[in-house]
Structures are given as C-alpha cells and as structure tokens.
Motif scaffolding. Structure first.
Motif, PDB file in Angstrom:
ATOM      1  N   SER A  81       6.724   2.574  -5.920  1.00 26.30           N
ATOM      2  CA  SER A  81       6.863   1.222  -6.480  1.00 26.30           C
ATOM      3  C   SER A  81       7.040   0.177  -5.386  1.00 26.30           C
ATOM      4  O   SER A  81       6.461  -0.915  -5.455  1.00 26.30           O
ATOM      5  N   ALA A  82       7.823   0.503  -4.370  1.00 23.54           N
ATOM      6  CA  ALA A  82       8.015  -0.427  -3.259  1.00 23.54           C
ATOM      7  C   ALA A  82       6.696  -0.694  -2.546  1.00 23.54           C
ATOM      8  O   ALA A  82       6.378  -1.846  -2.190  1.00 23.54           O
ATOM      9  N   LEU A 123       1.953  -4.127  -1.339  1.00 21.54           N
ATOM     10  CA  LEU A 123       0.497  -4.276  -1.270  1.00 21.54           C
ATOM     11  C   LEU A 123       0.028  -5.498  -2.043  1.00 21.54           C
ATOM     12  O   LEU A 123      -0.843  -6.242  -1.589  1.00 21.54           O
ATOM     13  N   LEU A 124       0.613  -5.715  -3.216  1.00 23.01           N
ATOM     14  CA  LEU A 124       0.238  -6.891  -3.988  1.00 23.01           C
ATOM     15  C   LEU A 124       0.642  -8.179  -3.281  1.00 23.01           C
ATOM     16  O   LEU A 124      -0.082  -9.179  -3.334  1.00 23.01           O
ATOM     17  N   ALA A 125       1.784  -8.156  -2.604  1.00 23.46           N
ATOM     18  CA  ALA A 125       2.224  -9.348  -1.877  1.00 23.46           C
ATOM     19  C   ALA A 125       1.264  -9.710  -0.751  1.00 23.46           C
ATOM     20  O   ALA A 125       1.173 -10.874  -0.353  1.00 23.46           O
ATOM     21  N   ALA A 163      -1.983   4.351  -7.813  1.00 21.18           N
ATOM     22  CA  ALA A 163      -3.042   3.667  -8.553  1.00 21.18           C
ATOM     23  C   ALA A 163      -2.506   3.128  -9.879  1.00 21.18           C
ATOM     24  O   ALA A 163      -2.795   1.980 -10.265  1.00 21.18           O
ATOM     25  N   ALA A 164      -1.716   3.935 -10.585  1.00 28.28           N
ATOM     26  CA  ALA A 164      -1.147   3.492 -11.859  1.00 28.28           C
ATOM     27  C   ALA A 164      -0.215   2.304 -11.667  1.00 28.28           C
ATOM     28  O   ALA A 164      -0.228   1.349 -12.466  1.00 28.28           O
ATOM     29  N   ALA A 165       0.604   2.344 -10.611  1.00 21.64           N
ATOM     30  CA  ALA A 165       1.526   1.233 -10.350  1.00 21.64           C
ATOM     31  C   ALA A 165       0.761  -0.058 -10.063  1.00 21.64           C
ATOM     32  O   ALA A 165       1.154  -1.142 -10.512  1.00 21.64           O
ATOM     33  N   LEU A 166      -0.325   0.042  -9.338  1.00 18.49           N
ATOM     34  CA  LEU A 166      -1.133  -1.147  -9.027  1.00 18.49           C
ATOM     35  C   LEU A 166      -1.824  -1.687 -10.278  1.00 18.49           C
ATOM     36  O   LEU A 166      -1.883  -2.901 -10.503  1.00 18.49           O
ATOM     37  N   LEU A 186      -3.814  -5.249 -11.242  1.00 19.27           N
ATOM     38  CA  LEU A 186      -5.093  -5.041 -10.561  1.00 19.27           C
ATOM     39  C   LEU A 186      -6.051  -4.345 -11.532  1.00 19.27           C
ATOM     40  O   LEU A 186      -5.779  -3.243 -12.006  1.00 19.27           O
ATOM     41  N   ALA A 187      -7.174  -4.994 -11.801  1.00 16.73           N
ATOM     42  CA  ALA A 187      -8.013  -4.575 -12.925  1.00 16.73           C
ATOM     43  C   ALA A 187      -9.329  -3.934 -12.512  1.00 16.73           C
ATOM     44  O   ALA A 187     -10.193  -3.715 -13.363  1.00 16.73           O
ATOM     45  N   THR A 188      -9.495  -3.609 -11.224  1.00 12.42           N
ATOM     46  CA  THR A 188     -10.792  -3.066 -10.802  1.00 12.42           C
ATOM     47  C   THR A 188     -10.631  -1.735 -10.071  1.00 12.42           C
ATOM     48  O   THR A 188     -11.058  -1.578  -8.923  1.00 12.42           O
TER      49      THR A 188
END
Length: 254
Positions: free
Chosen positions: A131-132, A137-139, A178-181, A186-188
């Motif tokens: 999760s961290a 990665l999103l940031a 992948a599930a966390a993202l 993240l939709a792709t």
C-alpha cells in the motif's frame, strides 16, 4: 539488458506485469518506474532493512566479488541463510542483526533484476509494503500509458539451472500491487496486470496460500518458516525502498 520485441512490451497500458530478468528487459525501457517483487525473500528483506534505516545494495553474486564489492561500499555483506552470519537473505535474520547503515544483499533473482536495470527508477515491493508503494507511485504521477508502471515478479530458478520457475508468492505480490493501483483509480492495466490483480483479489487467505506454496514449503523445510511468516504480514511496513546511487533507501514522505 537487451530490449525485447515490440509485441512483448504491453504498449498502451499504464500498469504492466511480467516475469524475471527477461520481463524486466521487455518492460523496463521507457517505463516510468520498474517495481521488483521477490516476496521470498529479497524485496521482503529490503523492506525490513530499509524500515530500520539501512541502505541496501543489490548484488547478483555471492562470491569473492561480493566481498570486494561490499568492502568498496564500506558495507556489511549478507551471506547465505545457512552460513550463520548476522546478515543474510533472511528477513528474520536482518530483523535480529545489529544495525548497519549499509548492507550488500546478494540474490540471484530480485537483486539481479534490480541491479541490471538502467535508466529507469527501481522500487522494491512486497506484501509488507504494497500500500505504501502504491501511494508513492501515484504521487509520482506514474501509471499512465506514456509513463507506465512495470511490475516484475522475480520468480525463482529451478535448482542448478537458469530457468525461471514462476513463483506463486511473486504472482500474488504483483497482483497485490496491481490491485492497489487499480483501486486507487488507475484504469489502464494490461491483461497481464488485470489477471494478476484478479488473482490477488480472489484469494481469501493470501498468507496461508504463500505458506503452503512450493517456495513457502521449501523455506519451512530448511528451518526458515519465520521468514515466510514475516513476508506475509500484509501492509506491516510503510517503507518505499527506491534504488539510487546503487542502493535502496526508504523514500516514503516525511
């Protein structure tokens, strides 16, 4: 690493998943970030060590060259699990060992992948810090088709060979990330990433499955069941080990 054919690169997707060094060669060039997942036990060891403030240098070989490399880095050298040193490729041993600021951690799988990638940021992820890592990665605004996140399940090698054995624990680790993202918007995902995420989401007891899979049984049989127990502690670390200047160090915010 040599690049791989265009069809192997999962172009057009923001989250991509592949196996081993060959998969890293296929997905690494042009990725926003490459995430190495070697649950039993390289990236779990990296998460435990960096949580304690240790910088971890990945290294492929456990031989005289590793000793020379560690000396050059003014670092302690991790030995094989059964060699009896204070530091080894055992998360439990690293947790019990005296603190060291710098540690060379040889590994034929996760460490080799991390050390071989050039020109792409590399992160070490496992079940403990998934999760961290996803938040970080999103940031960075990665995870788009133009700046994809390449998730590499390290796998194991069949004894005495260079042949990769797809390892269930790494597939579940890749699926967890992948599930966390995907859960974070993240939709792709590529088909490979989507199926890995589905495998993780559809597993009722990930810890039990990892403990009873081939790799988990192998470690238990040689006396290292504690390493498996540490590896399956989902989201117990908030570390984000990022490779810079040859070493993984925690880059979590704050």
């Amino acid at each position: 690493m040599r690049s791989r054919p265009q069809w192997a690169r999962q172009d057009g997707f923001g989250i991509r998943v592949e196996w081993g060094r060959a998969g890293a060669a296929a997905l690494g060039p042009g990725a926003g970030c490459l995430v190495v997942i070697d649950v039993l036990s390289f990236t779990t060891s990296v998460s435990v060590a960096t949580a304690a403030g240790t910088a971890v240098f990945p290294y492929r070989w456990r031989d005289d060259s590793a000793r020379a490399f560690a000396a050059a880095k003014a670092a302690e050298l991790a030995v094989g699990r059964r060699e009896g040193g204070p530091w080894s490729l055992s998360p439990a041993a690293i947790r019990r060992a005296p603190f060291t600021e710098r540690l060379v951690l040889p590994s034929p799988n996760g460490s080799t992948i991390a050390a071989a990638v050039e020109g792409t940021p590399v992160v070490a992820a496992c079940l403990r810090n998934v999760s961290a890592v996803a938040d970080w990665l999103l940031a960075q605004r990665w995870g788009t088709p133009d700046r994809p996140i390449a998730i590499i399940a390290a796998g194991e090698h069949w004894p005495g060979t260079d042949i990769v054995r797809p390892a269930l624990e790494d597939w579940l680790g890749a699926g967890a990330l992948a599930a966390a993202l995907i859960d974070r918007g993240l939709a792709t995902p590529s088909p490979e990433a989507a199926i890995a995420a589905t495998a993780f989401d559809g597993t009722a007891d990930v810890g039990a499955l990892v403990a009873d899979c081939a790799s988990g049984r192998e470690l238990a049989a040689i006396g290292f069941a504690e390493d498996v127990a540490i590896a399956i502690e989902l989201d117990s670390d908030s570390t984000v080990p990022v490779l810079a200047n040859g070493a993984f160090a925690d880059r979590r915010p704050g």
